[in-house]
Write a protein that holds these residues in place. Structure first.
Motif, PDB file in Angstrom:
ATOM      1  N   THR A 143       0.832  -1.208   0.000  1.00 44.97           N
ATOM      2  CA  THR A 143       0.000   0.000   0.000  1.00 44.97           C
ATOM      3  C   THR A 143       0.863   1.253   0.000  1.00 44.97           C
ATOM      4  O   THR A 143       0.576   2.228  -0.707  1.00 44.97           O
ATOM      5  CB  THR A 143      -0.928   0.005   1.228  1.00 44.97           C
ATOM      6  OG1 THR A 143      -1.717  -1.181   1.229  1.00 44.97           O
ATOM      7  CG2 THR A 143      -1.845   1.219   1.210  1.00 44.97           C
ATOM      8  N   VAL A 144       1.945   1.223   0.784  1.00 44.18           N
ATOM      9  CA  VAL A 144       2.886   2.354   0.795  1.00 44.18           C
ATOM     10  C   VAL A 144       3.499   2.535  -0.590  1.00 44.18           C
ATOM     11  O   VAL A 144       3.638   3.669  -1.092  1.00 44.18           O
ATOM     12  CB  VAL A 144       3.995   2.120   1.846  1.00 44.18           C
ATOM     13  CG1 VAL A 144       5.071   3.187   1.728  1.00 44.18           C
ATOM     14  CG2 VAL A 144       3.401   2.118   3.251  1.00 44.18           C
ATOM     15  N   ARG A 145       3.824   1.405  -1.219  1.00 42.76           N
ATOM     16  CA  ARG A 145       4.432   1.473  -2.548  1.00 42.76           C
ATOM     17  C   ARG A 145       3.447   2.056  -3.568  1.00 42.76           C
ATOM     18  O   ARG A 145       3.824   2.883  -4.407  1.00 42.76           O
ATOM     19  CB  ARG A 145       4.895   0.086  -2.974  1.00 42.76           C
ATOM     20  CG  ARG A 145       5.756   0.103  -4.215  1.00 42.76           C
ATOM     21  CD  ARG A 145       6.698  -1.089  -4.309  1.00 42.76           C
ATOM     22  NE  ARG A 145       6.004  -2.354  -4.308  1.00 42.76           N
ATOM     23  CZ  ARG A 145       6.176  -3.302  -3.376  1.00 42.76           C
ATOM     24  NH1 ARG A 145       6.999  -3.107  -2.363  1.00 42.76           N
ATOM     25  NH2 ARG A 145       5.521  -4.434  -3.448  1.00 42.76           N
ATOM     26  N   VAL A 146       2.184   1.643  -3.506  1.00 43.35           N
ATOM     27  CA  VAL A 146       1.172   2.191  -4.411  1.00 43.35           C
ATOM     28  C   VAL A 146       1.008   3.687  -4.180  1.00 43.35           C
ATOM     29  O   VAL A 146       0.897   4.478  -5.130  1.00 43.35           O
ATOM     30  CB  VAL A 146      -0.183   1.467  -4.223  1.00 43.35           C
ATOM     31  CG1 VAL A 146      -1.314   2.258  -4.878  1.00 43.35           C
ATOM     32  CG2 VAL A 146      -0.127   0.065  -4.807  1.00 43.35           C
ATOM     33  N   ASN A 147       1.000   4.079  -2.908  1.00 42.88           N
ATOM     34  CA  ASN A 147       0.880   5.499  -2.565  1.00 42.88           C
ATOM     35  C   ASN A 147       1.991   6.309  -3.237  1.00 42.88           C
ATOM     36  O   ASN A 147       1.755   7.368  -3.832  1.00 42.88           O
ATOM     37  CB  ASN A 147       0.949   5.652  -1.042  1.00 42.88           C
ATOM     38  CG  ASN A 147       0.516   7.037  -0.581  1.00 42.88           C
ATOM     39  OD1 ASN A 147       0.283   7.933  -1.386  1.00 42.88           O
ATOM     40  ND2 ASN A 147       0.427   7.212   0.733  1.00 42.88           N
ATOM     41  N   LYS A 178      -7.259   9.438  -0.729  1.00 38.91           N
ATOM     42  CA  LYS A 178      -7.733   8.073  -0.473  1.00 38.91           C
ATOM     43  C   LYS A 178      -6.544   7.114  -0.315  1.00 38.91           C
ATOM     44  O   LYS A 178      -6.592   6.186   0.516  1.00 38.91           O
ATOM     45  CB  LYS A 178      -8.634   7.618  -1.616  1.00 38.91           C
ATOM     46  CG  LYS A 178      -9.311   6.274  -1.399  1.00 38.91           C
ATOM     47  CD  LYS A 178     -10.144   6.231  -0.123  1.00 38.91           C
ATOM     48  CE  LYS A 178     -11.371   7.121  -0.195  1.00 38.91           C
ATOM     49  NZ  LYS A 178     -12.251   6.930   0.988  1.00 38.91           N
ATOM     50  N   CYS A 179      -5.467   7.337  -1.079  1.00 41.74           N
ATOM     51  CA  CYS A 179      -4.265   6.501  -0.921  1.00 41.74           C
ATOM     52  C   CYS A 179      -3.638   6.711   0.459  1.00 41.74           C
ATOM     53  O   CYS A 179      -3.183   5.752   1.101  1.00 41.74           O
ATOM     54  CB  CYS A 179      -3.250   6.834  -2.009  1.00 41.74           C
ATOM     55  SG  CYS A 179      -3.656   6.166  -3.625  1.00 41.74           S
ATOM     56  N   SER A 180      -3.605   7.966   0.918  1.00 43.29           N
ATOM     57  CA  SER A 180      -3.065   8.257   2.253  1.00 43.29           C
ATOM     58  C   SER A 180      -3.919   7.602   3.324  1.00 43.29           C
ATOM     59  O   SER A 180      -3.404   7.027   4.304  1.00 43.29           O
ATOM     60  CB  SER A 180      -3.012   9.768   2.470  1.00 43.29           C
ATOM     61  OG  SER A 180      -2.150  10.380   1.527  1.00 43.29           O
TER      62      SER A 180
END
Length: 568
Positions: A143-147, A178-180
């Protein structure tokens, strides 16, 4: 699968069976994974080619080279993960972005954007998979990587785009927020040890993941639409050949990214804008690139509808019949005809204007085949003719009147013109469809066509490439079908027997490796053998007659398909 196939052939007689195998075999690698409602998708479009419909593009990329290209994207992401997505210096960061964007053209920047988007979509799919397995630590790190990737993609796009709409700015903000939120949510999850509580939170995480995917898809859709609009605006408004050529080339690059992009371009008026170019003598030098782009866009229904609305068929007919145009222009116009008449498209029936111009188009295509200076030109022209013979039955009669049979047979003797299995596939498709006409038999005899069909039964791939192997199978299958149809004429059957067609057909039936284990080739050969056996029963040994001719077709089929099994 085989049982279903066997049942299918039992219910039809030989002639119906022969016809069923004449449909031409076909449309980029899939970019967005199943389960995410993304805004662009790749599809197998030129390939096939294959192509009776399109030219084949063989892309050979070294794995190390591909890794080097993707390395920057991945290392950027890792750096941002370490820095928690916070630049050390705003001024320095902006300067670096400007330097990066200045090194690439608009087309290169779009390719970079699409690569980044593909990585994001892949990561989102992996997150969903890891979430199902309750691997919370992996979910959080991904998820961090996608962000980070999302932020990088937005920064990169804003660095090279000239303008962005308010709607796009809002979507960017919604996606980043939304990513955060997603990242913070998964971070809390890895701190919770209660399995029951984690299970109760999974539905909320799934909902957030779905929202992220939706926002991402909407943003990509908007970005691609915006870029398509910019390119079309340049094409419509510019009087500069250089600017217009650059815009058309960039538009063509977009069409190669999948059918969804073709739909976007068609909906934004791409077909209309390109046909305007094709109607201006000032841009004659750009006709080949323009027609090539049109052929790509017309693989989708929206493109076909637009072509019909702007009288595109009439424009194509005018180009094909105008002798002042270059051979390259005629060839690309033939490629558009091949695309829009593809028997695999289910939305060609509305092309009523095609029937009105078919005689002029067929005449011009036959002439192009006769005068082709290269194998590629012949391939495009013959592919268009092959598709037209499926599109309307009148085309076969027109071809007969135009001495097309003689022209095609003569071309096959020139190895510089008919130089690939793909070209021979188009020729034998035309012959097979024309062979339903009674007058065709005498043309075949006069042009030494039986000898050519016999040679095609020996078609083998020299490279082992899967597309070429498939083309060779189609050549073998259709040549057998053509022989079966023509052998109703005693003169053709006698010529086939004298050329030892029967032994070759027997070998194709009995040896799976000779037909590359193709069931369609087997069925066609069995049908041709049975037809020749009626005309010349003395050409078969008793064992061949008992196994390949006398039984029901399905029994002979089963016998031949089981020959490859070893009982040792």
């Amino acid at each position: 699968m085989k049982r279903a196939f066997i049942k299918w052939i039992v219910d039809r007689d030989v002639q119906m069976l022969l016809s069923s195998f004449l449909a031409a075999d076909c449309d980029l690698w899939r970019r967005i994974h199943k389960g995410i409602n993304m805004a662009f998708k790749g599809e197998d479009h030129l390939d096939s080619l294959p192509l009776p419909v399109q030219r084949m593009h063989l892309i050979q990329v070294d794995s190390v080279q591909r890794w080097m290209e993707d390395l920057k994207l991945m290392t950027d992401c890792e750096c941002m993960c370490i820095l928690q997505s916070k630049p050390i210096s705003a001024e320095k960061d902006e300067q670096n972005e400007l330097i990066l964007s200045s090194q690439y053209s608009t087309s290169d920047n779009l390719q970079l954007l699409l690569k980044r988007a593909w990585i994001i979509s892949t990561e989102l799919t992996k997150i969903a998979q890891k979430l199902e397995k309750n691997r919370w630590q992996r979910v959080h790190s991904m998820t961090v990587r996608v962000n980070c990737h999302v932020r990088s993609m937005i920064n990169e796009y804003n660095a090279f785009t000239r303008s962005s709409s308010e709607e796009m700015n809002q979507l960017e903000k919604l996606l980043i927020d939304k990513c955060s939120e997603f990242t913070a949510f998964t971070e809390r999850c890895i701190q919770i040890e209660d399995e029951q509580m984690l299970r109760s939170m999974k539905s909320c995480i799934n909902e957030t993941l779905t929202t992220v995917a939706q926002y991402f898809g909407q943003l990509i859709e908007l970005v691609l639409t915006h870029e398509a609009q910019n390119l079309l605006r340049q094409i419509e408004s510019s009087d500069s050949v250089y600017i217009t050529e650059s815009a058309i080339n960039s538009l063509f690059s977009l069409t190669q990214e999948g059918t969804h992009l073709c739909r976007i371009i068609a909906k934004e008026g791409g077909v209309v804008a390109l046909f305007k170019i094709c109607r201006q003598d000032y841009f004659r030098c750009l006709y080949p690139q323009t027609l090539r782009t049109l052929a790509s866009i017309c693989c989708v229904e929206e493109g076909m509808h637009q072509l019909e609305k702007v009288d595109g068929i009439l424009c194509l007919a005018d180009i094909l019949t105008d002798n002042t145009h270059s051979e390259a222009t005629h060839a690309e116009a033939a490629a558009v005809i091949a695309q829009i008449t593809s028997p695999h498209l289910t939305f060609t029936q509305h092309l009523s204007s095609f029937l009105e111009n078919m005689e002029e188009i067929v005449t011009a295509l036959v002439k192009l085949c006769q005068e082709a200076s290269s194998g590629e030109v012949f391939l495009l022209a013959s592919a268009a003719l092959a598709n037209i013979t499926f599109f309307d039955t009148m085309a076969c009669e027109m071809l007969l009147q135009l001495n097309a049979m003689k022209i095609l047979l003569a071309a096959c003797s020139d190895k510089h013109i008919v130089d690939t299995p793909y070209s021979r596939d188009q020729v034998v498709t035309i012959l097979a469809n024309m062979s339903v006409l009674d007058q065709c038999a005498s043309e075949i005899i006069q042009g030494n066509g039986v000898q050519l069909l016999m040679e095609m039964l020996f078609e083998r791939s020299s490279s082992g490439n899967s597309a070429e192997v498939a083309a060779c199978e189609r050549v073998q299958q259709k040549s057998a079908v053509t022989l079966a149809r023509l052998s109703r004429d005693p003169e053709v059957a006698d010529a086939a027997v004298k050329l030892s067609c029967i032994p070759r057909l027997i070998k194709l039936c009995r040896s799976p490796t000779e037909r590359n284990n193709s069931d369609s080739v087997l069925v066609a050969c069995l049908a041709a053998l049975r037809r020749l056996a009626v005309m010349s029963p003395e050409g078969l040994e008793d064992s061949d007659f008992q196994q390949l001719v006398k039984p029901r077709l399905v029994d002979s089929f089963l016998l031949c398909t089981n020959m490859e099994e070893s009982f040792v």
